[in-house]
Scaffold this active site. Sequence first.
Site, PDB file in Angstrom:
ATOM      1  N   CYS A  38      -0.128   1.331  -5.835  1.00  0.00           N
ATOM      2  CA  CYS A  38      -1.282   2.319  -6.222  1.00  0.00           C
ATOM      3  C   CYS A  38      -2.334   1.533  -5.657  1.00  0.00           C
ATOM      4  O   CYS A  38      -2.888   0.533  -5.808  1.00  0.00           O
ATOM      5  CB  CYS A  38      -1.232   2.808  -7.561  1.00  0.00           C
ATOM      6  N   SER A  40      -5.350   2.106  -6.759  1.00  0.00           N
ATOM      7  CA  SER A  40      -6.401   1.792  -8.038  1.00  0.00           C
ATOM      8  C   SER A  40      -6.386   0.202  -8.183  1.00  0.00           C
ATOM      9  O   SER A  40      -7.339  -0.214  -8.453  1.00  0.00           O
ATOM     10  CB  SER A  40      -5.971   2.436  -9.108  1.00  0.00           C
ATOM     11  N   HIS A  43      -8.549  -1.623  -5.623  1.00  0.00           N
ATOM     12  CA  HIS A  43      -9.942  -1.710  -5.972  1.00  0.00           C
ATOM     13  C   HIS A  43     -10.527  -2.993  -6.872  1.00  0.00           C
ATOM     14  O   HIS A  43     -11.439  -3.362  -6.338  1.00  0.00           O
ATOM     15  CB  HIS A  43     -10.301  -0.289  -6.839  1.00  0.00           C
ATOM     16  N   HIS A  59      -0.233  -0.654 -12.796  1.00  0.00           N
ATOM     17  CA  HIS A  59      -0.493   0.428 -14.028  1.00  0.00           C
ATOM     18  C   HIS A  59       0.426   1.666 -13.840  1.00  0.00           C
ATOM     19  O   HIS A  59       0.529   2.581 -14.590  1.00  0.00           O
ATOM     20  CB  HIS A  59      -1.776   0.967 -13.906  1.00  0.00           C
ATOM     21  N   CYS A 164       1.723   7.316 -12.849  1.00  0.00           N
ATOM     22  CA  CYS A 164       0.614   7.424 -12.325  1.00  0.00           C
ATOM     23  C   CYS A 164       0.383   8.577 -11.306  1.00  0.00           C
ATOM     24  O   CYS A 164      -0.222   9.789 -11.669  1.00  0.00           O
ATOM     25  CB  CYS A 164      -0.018   6.203 -11.655  1.00  0.00           C
TER      26      CYS A 164
HETATM   27 ZN   LIG Z   1      -2.322   4.668 -10.000  1.00  0.00          ZN
END
Ligand SMILES: [Zn+2]
Length: 364
Positions: A38, A40, A43, A59, A164
């Site tokens: 993912c 995220s 980042h 996550h 997610c």
């Molecule tokens: Zn995610």
Amino acid sequence: MKAAVLYEARQPLVVEDVELDDPKSQEVMVKIGAAGICRSDRHFMHGDAPIALPVVLGHEGAGTVEKVGPGVTSVKPGDQVILSFVPACGRCKSCVSGRSNLCDNHAATGANMYDGTCRLHKGGQEIHHMGKVACFAEHAVVPEAGVVPTGTTIPMDIAAMIGCCVPTGVGAAIYSAKIQPGSTVAVVGCGGVGLNVIMGAKLLNASQIIAVDISESQLEFAMKFGATHSVNASDRDPVAQVKDLTGGRGADYTFEVFGSADTVKAAYDMAAKSGTVTVVGIAPFGAEAAINAVDIVRNEKTMRGTYYGSARSSTDMPTMVDLYLSGKLNLDELVVRHYSLDQINEAYGDMDKGEVGRGAIMYS
Ligand SMILES: [Zn+2]
Ligand SMILES: [Zn+2]
């Protein structure tokens, strides 16, 4: 056990052996089955968002319960579980008011367990747990509140995505924007979460679902999930293109699913009168988007953010499992690349290149 550790931003993840403690009270040890790639996590790797270091990222995960700590009653060894990166404490103001995706106690403890400590170590050094999940590792110790039983057995990569990108995207459409049947929708950004917004819009019978991206292959892929039109933002102003496709009005519901100030502004500008703009993507830390302060009043636009699709993991993730099992969510076609944990840096490289669909780390 083997884990991928981030020691420093802008450096590759280090796949190495680390130590994992046994679960404490109200904690569960999960043997990870799959972990999603993912944006995220990216980042944090790029240093666009702060996190305590060193950290095991990951996550979006699912696995099988291996051990339970004292006081655990909701799961037992052998259960297939989805991991939630916002375990809901159940007692704070956000949790008791039905907004468990914003749990205050989780926010206050971040990448540590609820008691403020870590279960991951390397030698004498503590290693943090992203979202109290840390599934870029063979095993994870997580709070009991962070595991959601699937109640059945589904493919591990599908279960991981229900941790997610599925609730975030489908939830943005159904729990946050609450798209009305027959309305028009534009989705800016067609990565894993954007494709799930598109599936949510299809589920709610939107009449027109416009996929917006800068990659022709992503746009083509989005058609498999319910997009009815596509707009390539690198050809011509995407706001003008969406207006052209909607008789000059703009879309009734627009979604920003990329995570930048420019795309937030574009999603705002392409919304119709009395339209709803939903911001799903997380922009780099400190980003600010300029919104026309007159237009928002005169055209009665609504703008809101949604975190984790405004979904409550304990009740809404099982709903996503049911929607998948009943054929209403095309998750089988979403994961297109599988990797081993050793290939994790390569997996993120493929995401950066804009490869279509979701990648997943598979554990044996
Ligand atoms: Zn995610
Ligand atoms: Zn809470």
